[in-house]
Design an enzyme around this catalytic site. Structure first.
Site, PDB file in Angstrom:
ATOM      1  N   LYS A 111      -9.492  -9.731  -0.549  1.00  0.00           N
ATOM      2  CA  LYS A 111      -9.906  -8.728   0.444  1.00  0.00           C
ATOM      3  C   LYS A 111     -11.377  -8.921   0.812  1.00  0.00           C
ATOM      4  CE  LYS A 111      -8.461  -4.648   0.801  1.00  0.00           C
ATOM      5  NZ  LYS A 111      -8.172  -3.200   0.658  1.00  0.00           N
ATOM      6  N   ASP A 252       1.596   1.858   6.929  1.00  0.00           N
ATOM      7  CA  ASP A 252       1.119   0.523   6.559  1.00  0.00           C
ATOM      8  C   ASP A 252       0.379   0.540   5.226  1.00  0.00           C
ATOM      9  OD1 ASP A 252      -0.782   1.931   8.449  1.00  0.00           O
ATOM     10  OD2 ASP A 252      -2.125   0.384   7.701  1.00  0.00           O
ATOM     11  N   ASP A 262      -3.735   0.276  -1.010  1.00  0.00           N
ATOM     12  CA  ASP A 262      -4.775   0.362   0.015  1.00  0.00           C
ATOM     13  C   ASP A 262      -5.644   1.614  -0.137  1.00  0.00           C
ATOM     14  OD1 ASP A 262      -4.627  -2.013   1.250  1.00  0.00           O
ATOM     15  OD2 ASP A 262      -3.948  -1.260   3.178  1.00  0.00           O
TER      16      ASP A 262
END
Length: 488
Positions: A111, A252, A262
């Site tokens: 990330k 998502d 996330d």
């Protein structure tokens, strides 16, 4: 296994071009290792001695790749704050590949690795602040027995990145058994790629539902939805029981295998407030703490719709109707454990609801009250508990304790056994935002020891750690309700 012997496979990327694009990371010019997670190193089967390997700084920012790595940006879409967005995907992250260990496959995801075809107008970077928050959050949830992605390492840089102000870039290697989101299935459904969607359903079933081998595509899709519904119910029940607010539960950001996924503007409750909103961009309270079970169900409905090319409406409806009973059951089990109740009784839900109302009216610290309750043995006055409760609510506390005493007596509860169970259920150390901010400020000043200390405490949150008592303190008023945005 030595670090030099790690070789990655690519089961997901090998599914084909419908699922994303291969792209090289954009490494930092001058990376430095901030922290390496020894627990995750062991999870991946890498020798613990490799934690001191100087290659981690380069591997953790894409300046050097693991053997066999073919970085891959995943394509997905999703509903953000209830609105479908077709332009989503791995805009700042790359799937490096997978490590196989003891029959389990762990995906490594970098990330902050730079721009991808799905970056839209973003710079593809992450900052030290948000990277530390995700790194710690995975350990905090996992330490509490709640499924979560985790992180292997943090690498820092001197690269400036603009968010609300100029910050320094950082990268994190996220580890999960799967990075497939609800949004992957939405993307393939709305773009009418049903053959590719069937391919992805089959891949998830092969990995996590081996009993579905040989079933039709529709039967596999239904089995996957039932699996995801059950996992999601258990997940949100854990959040509610432990006082965790995710903050941005878009489709998502929902994992198909039921991991917490996330991390952005998340927070653990300090004072118990079911209406708590941790994301200052959430103006309507869509993702408030008490709304999380309903939002997860909304997201499951979106997933079910995306699977409607394979599963009948009746079967989809039956799957989703299981969610609320599953949440209630999982939540009740967790709350009985927090209360030290060994057996189930009909009135337990009312006993729990009465306590939560008391905590809300008193603005009591959620975690500290339950930890104090673990030491309660029927004494009067119950001084440790009274110290958690506002003066105006002391009579209500006494009233609740009378009910609790009778409940314990009915199952002939033994204090020592109950005390052991409750201390192993109610954490002493939680990831409060003021602690995360303390760690971030130290790290921004070049001191990473507070980060390592807090990481270790969150990995064993039920232990006493008497040398670290200050990390278990309630926050000052200035440390509550710290504003958090999606860039957090």
């Amino acid at each position: 296994m030595k670090l030099s012997e790690v070789t990655l496979s690519h089961h997901y990327a090998d599914l084909g071009d419908a699922f994303g694009r291969q792209i090289a990371p954009t490494p930092f010019a001058h990376p430095h290792l901030i922290d390496i997670n020894p627990v995750v190193i062991q999870l991946l089967g890498i020798n613990s001695a490799e934690a001191s390997n100087p290659d981690w700084a380069k591997l953790g920012c894409g300046a050097k790749l693991f053997n066999g790595s073919r970085p891959f940006a995943m394509k997905y879409t999703g509903h953000q704050f209830g609105v479908y967005n077709p332009d989503l995907g791995d805009g700042r992250a790359l799937l490096l590949g997978e490590i196989e260990k003891a029959g389990r496959r762990w995906e490594l995801h970098l990330k902050g690795a730079g721009q991808t075809p799905y970056s839209r107008f973003g710079d593809g970077r992450a900052v030290l602040r948000s990277t530390i928050r995700e790194y710690l959050a995975g350990e905090a949830l996992n330490g509490l027995g709640i499924r979560s992605t985790r992180a292997l390492s943090i690498v820092g840089s001197d690269e400036p990145v603009t968010r609300e102000h100029i910050e320094r870039g950082a990268m994190l290697i996220r580890v999960a058994e799967s990075h497939v989101r609800f949004g992957h299935f939405e993307y393939l459904f709305y773009t009418k790629q049903l053959q590719a969607q069937q391919q992805l359903i089959g891949d998830i079933c092969r990995r996590f539902l081996p009993g579905t081998h040989g079933l039709s595509a529709g039967e596999q899709a239904e089995a996957m939805l039932r699996f995801t519904t059950q996992r999601s119910a258990e997940l949100v029940a854990g959040w509610q029981a432990e006082g965790f607010a995710h903050g941005v539960l878009n489709t998502d950001n929902m994992s198909i295998i039921g991991d917490t996924f996330d991390y952005g503007p998340y927070a653990f409750l300090d004072d118990y407030d079911p209406t708590f909103i941790c994301n200052h961009s959430d103006h309507t309270g869509r993702y408030a703490f008490e709304q999380q079970p309903g939002v997860v169900l909304w997201n499951l409905n979106a997933l079910a719709h995306a699977l409607s090319g394979f599963v009948s409406v009746e079967a989809l409806r039956d799957c989703l109707e299981q969610f609320q009973p599953q949440v209630s059951h999982a939540y009740a089990e967790r709350m009985r454990a927090k209360l030290g109740l060994a057996v189930e009784e009909e009135g337990d839900q009312a006993l729990c609801a009465e306590l939560l109302q008391l905590l809300q009216q008193s603005q009591a610290d959620y975690a500290r009250f339950f930890r104090a309750l673990a030491h309660y043995r029927g004494e009067r006055p119950a001084q440790a508990l009274r110290e958690c409760i506002a003066t105006a609510q002391q009579d209500a506390l006494e009233h609740w304790l009378e009910h609790y005493d009778r409940r314990l007596a009915r199952e002939h509860s033994d204090f020592r056994a109950r005390n052991r169970t409750m201390l192993a259920t109610n954490p002493k150390y939680i990831l409060r935002n003021y602690l995360a901010q303390k760690v971030i400020e130290a790290a921004e000043g070049g001191d990473y020891q507070p980060l390592r200390t807090l990481r270790q405490l969150l990995q064993t949150p039920f232990d006493e750690h008497p040398q670290h008592e200050t990390w278990a303190c309630a926050p000052p008023e200035s440390g509550k309700r710290i504003p958090l945005s999606c860039s957090s």
